[in-house]
Design a protein around this motif. Structure first.
Motif, mmCIF file in Angstrom:
data_model
loop_
_atom_site.group_PDB
_atom_site.id
_atom_site.type_symbol
_atom_site.label_atom_id
_atom_site.label_comp_id
_atom_site.label_asym_id
_atom_site.label_seq_id
_atom_site.Cartn_x
_atom_site.Cartn_y
_atom_site.Cartn_z
ATOM 1 N N THR A 126 0.822 -1.208 0.000
ATOM 2 C CA THR A 126 0.000 0.000 0.000
ATOM 3 C C THR A 126 0.859 1.261 0.000
ATOM 4 O O THR A 126 0.402 2.330 -0.422
ATOM 5 N N GLU A 127 2.095 1.147 0.440
ATOM 6 C CA GLU A 127 3.010 2.278 0.350
ATOM 7 C C GLU A 127 3.571 2.421 -1.056
ATOM 8 O O GLU A 127 3.962 3.512 -1.482
ATOM 9 N N TYR A 129 1.755 1.374 -3.829
ATOM 10 C CA TYR A 129 0.619 1.616 -4.728
ATOM 11 C C TYR A 129 -0.472 2.349 -3.945
ATOM 12 O O TYR A 129 -1.001 1.812 -2.967
ATOM 13 N N ASP A 130 -0.830 3.549 -4.387
ATOM 14 C CA ASP A 130 -1.852 4.305 -3.658
ATOM 15 C C ASP A 130 -3.260 3.992 -4.138
ATOM 16 O O ASP A 130 -4.235 4.582 -3.641
ATOM 17 N N ASP A 131 -3.398 3.078 -5.112
ATOM 18 C CA ASP A 131 -4.721 2.718 -5.634
ATOM 19 C C ASP A 131 -4.924 1.201 -5.618
ATOM 20 O O ASP A 131 -5.532 0.625 -6.518
ATOM 21 N N GLY A 165 -4.837 2.378 3.653
ATOM 22 C CA GLY A 165 -5.316 3.126 2.500
ATOM 23 C C GLY A 165 -5.469 2.238 1.287
ATOM 24 O O GLY A 165 -4.488 1.657 0.804
ATOM 25 N N GLU A 167 -7.846 1.487 -2.565
ATOM 26 C CA GLU A 167 -8.851 1.876 -3.535
ATOM 27 C C GLU A 167 -10.165 1.161 -3.220
ATOM 28 O O GLU A 167 -11.220 1.769 -3.159
#
Length: 291
Positions: A126-127, A129-131, A165, A167
């Protein structure tokens, strides 16, 4: 010499040389996580990486179910050094391990071990890839904020991932949850649920939904998503689960997406050749045959 030798501590068909400085970019790396210290019902998942690897030697290189060959380049890096009794530190080690192989553009496949193993991998990814979309196959939501006072647990995996975080979190096969978990899932617009009844009656609709994912995907398979009749040795067996064929159909769709990591967890047996271990191994084998 005519000895019939094999390496049961490595997944079948993996590359012989697993030195990081010589791996092929864009390949896959298997990581075992022999940890089950937060298990709340049936222990034994710490033996999962061993029995799942051993079972892989029962398969042919040609996958007759999908008419494919297992020609994907992948490596087996062995097991991480877990810290028995300390889930948080073990997750930190897994995070560091995934970070390390990611530097070489190698995508992780975790073999558990209990489901908490996913926390470390998902923290890393998740760090990066923000989606990220997580496709989560499980009998349980694993959305508890804490479990018996612990933030890091097999029961809090997807809550921690959601905190990192995402998507979207897509949960498939769900048939057991607390009221608090249900409320949390219903309140969040980025959590989508397909329970076991949805799978039984509307699998084609689920396929269509998954086929429209546009973001990177992490696939997490808890073996208790399957019915105990076909996967009895798991941490928390729950009746009225999915069939192997249900999961294979989902695998076929997901394998066509931009998958950047996966795990198969909660195989809780130390018996070689046990049904759950063989099935878990087959799902990894199927995935590697499809991508």
């Amino acid at each position: 010499m005519l000895f019939n030798t094999y390496e049961p501590w490595k997944f079948a068909f993996s590359q012989e040389n697993s030195d990081l400085d010589q791996v092929e970019e864009g390949s896959w790396g298997i990581i075992g996580v022999p940890f089950d210290s937060t298990t709340s019902y049936h222990s034994g998942a710490r033996f999962g990486p061993t029995v799942v690897r051993e079972a892989s030697f029962g398969f042919e290189k040609y996958n007759s179910v999908f008419d494919t060959f297992i020609d994907t380049i992948f490596y087996d890096f062995g097991d991480v050094n877990i810290i028995p009794g300390n889930c948080k530190k073990t997750c930190d080690i897994i995070e560091d391990t995934v970070n390390e192989i990611s530097e070489f553009n190698v995508k992780p496949i975790l073999i558990g071990g209990e489901h908490s193993a996913s926390i470390g991998a998902l923290k890393s990814l998740t760090e990066q890839y923000d989606d990220l979309t997580i496709v989560h196959l499980d009998a349980h939501r694993d959305l508890a904020d804490d479990f018996i006072g612990e933030k890091y647990s097999h029961a809090t995996v997807m809550r921690r991932a959601h905190d990192f975080g995402l998507e979207e979190l897509i949960q498939i096969g769900i048939r057991s949850a607390s009221k608090e978990e249900e409320d949390f899932a219903n309140e969040k617009e980025n959590i989508t649920t397909f329970n076991n009844i949805n799978v039984f009656h509307h699998l084609d609709g689920i396929e269509y939904y998954l086929d429209n994912i546009k973001t990177p995907v992490y696939l997490s398979i808890d073996m208790d998503v399957l019915d105990p009749s076909v996967a009895p040795s798991v941490g928390n067996p729950t009746p009225f689960g999915l069939s192997i064929r249900d999961v294979e159909i989902i695998l076929k769709v997901i394998s066509q997406k931009n998958v950047i990591g996966m795990d198969v967890v909660e195989t809780a047996t130390k018996k070689l050749g046990e049904l759950t271990a063989v099935t878990a191994s087959k799902l990894i084998y199927d995935f590697l045959s499809l991508i």
